[in-house]
Design an enzyme around this catalytic site. Structure first.
Site, short mmCIF file in Angstrom:
data_model
loop_
_atom_site.label_atom_id
_atom_site.label_comp_id
_atom_site.label_asym_id
_atom_site.label_seq_id
_atom_site.Cartn_x
_atom_site.Cartn_y
_atom_site.Cartn_z
N GLU A 130 0.85 -1.22 -0.06
CA GLU A 130 0.09 -0.20 0.13
C GLU A 130 0.79 1.17 0.01
OE1 GLU A 130 -4.03 -0.23 0.37
OE2 GLU A 130 -2.75 -1.13 -1.17
N THR A 183 -6.67 7.48 -5.59
CA THR A 183 -6.71 7.53 -4.21
C THR A 183 -5.87 8.64 -3.74
OG1 THR A 183 -6.77 5.30 -4.06
CG2 THR A 183 -6.01 6.35 -2.07
#
Length: 309
Positions: A130, A183
């Protein structure tokens, strides 16, 4: 020797729980195949379904870096592994695309090498994926993808993740409109400060949602599925958000919000029949403004990653 693993998409935030709540879906998800190699090191030999967007350099790929960190931790830096990644999820969907492939990769490597670590102890390596994907090693996608079910990230320092109970009739509907929200962009528009009153309201909803899950109190779950911090800002990036959300509520949804950073919109429902009605209502609402979408309906996935063969 090789292994093929599926890991699920996820809904992060779950309305009021920005960066601290997440749940796993039954579908969609990604698949990873890993096989041992006589040549030392990690190599990504093939990626499908990405239209050439993902790097094959393992140090720049979420799966590659996570597996590398995992091998370093177990003292097997020289172990040769070849990775094939099959992307079966849309990019920029808010459904944890990077998390699904990362979790599948780390889980597969651990299984292939005889499970030297417990499944729970794989989380820090998945979080490294991530960090590569969006610059922050957050766990609200990778933790539910790895553990299954609904999870609460109580703390990052130290890392403290709690699995929450899943009411027996709880279903999730997700509609993914064919638009993309990055994102990083979705994080940049968030306010750095919120009012004390707004924070109190959000804390109350998080506590209410957790209590509702433990008590299997669907009314309490419904009352608590309210995000007064992130949704008001991020929803402006999603055309038709308010009408889609209202269509879900009008057709029996307990509540819902933006899935992760969007543009997907999730709803929690009591029972499969209502979930199906909600899914079609959301699809219709997007269709009326000319946006095509994918719709997914499933109970909360409590298995997490699974070995396919």
């Amino acid at each position: 020797m090789s292994i093929r693993v599926f890991a699920p998409a996820t809904v992060a935030n779950v309305a009021c729980g920005y960066d601290v709540l997440g749940l796993a879906l039954g579908q969609p998800g990604d698949e990873v195949i890993i096989k041992k190699s006589d040549k030392a090191g990690v190599r990504i030999t093939e990626i499908t379904g990405d239209d050439g967007r993902l790097p094959t350099d393992p140090l720049k790929n979420t799966v590659g870096i996570s597996v590398i960190k995992y091998l370093e931790a177990i003292g097997a830096k020289e172990q040769g592994l070849e990775i094939t990644l099959h992307k079966k999820m849309p990019f920029g969907s808010g459904l944890g695309s990077s998390a699904a492939s990362t979790v599948a990769g780390v889980f597969a490597a651990n299984e292939l090498l005889g499970k030297p670590l417990t499944q729970e102890n794989l989380l820090p390596f998945a979080m490294e994926g991530e960090r590569v994907a969006c610059g922050s090693a957050h766990a609200d996608n990778v933790a539910p993808a790895l553990y299954g079910g609904i999870v609460l990230i109580r703390s990052y320092k130290p890392l403290d993740v709690i699995k929450l109970p899943v009411p027996s009739e709880l279903y999730v509907t997700v509609v993914h409109p064919h638009i993309e929200v990055a994102t990083k962009d979705a994080r940049q528009i968030l306010k750095s400060n919120i009012s004390f009153q707004r924070a109190i309201e959000q804390w109350g909803n998080v506590g209410g949602l957790v209590a509702g899950l433990y008590q299997e109190d669907y009314d309490l779950i419904s009352r608590s599925l309210k995000d007064v911090v992130v949704e008001p800002v991020r929803s402006i990036l999603i055309p038709g958000f308010e009408s889609v959300k209202q269509a879900a509520l009008d057709n029996g949804a307990l509540g819902g919000s933006i899935s992760g950073s969007g543009p997907s919109i999730f709803s929690l429902c009591k029972g499969e029949e209502i979930a199906g009605q909600v899914a079609e209502a959301k699809r219709k609402a997007f269709s009326e403004i000319g946006i095509h979408c994918d719709v997914y309906v499933s109970p909360v996935n409590q298995a997490g990653p699974i070995v396919l063969d």
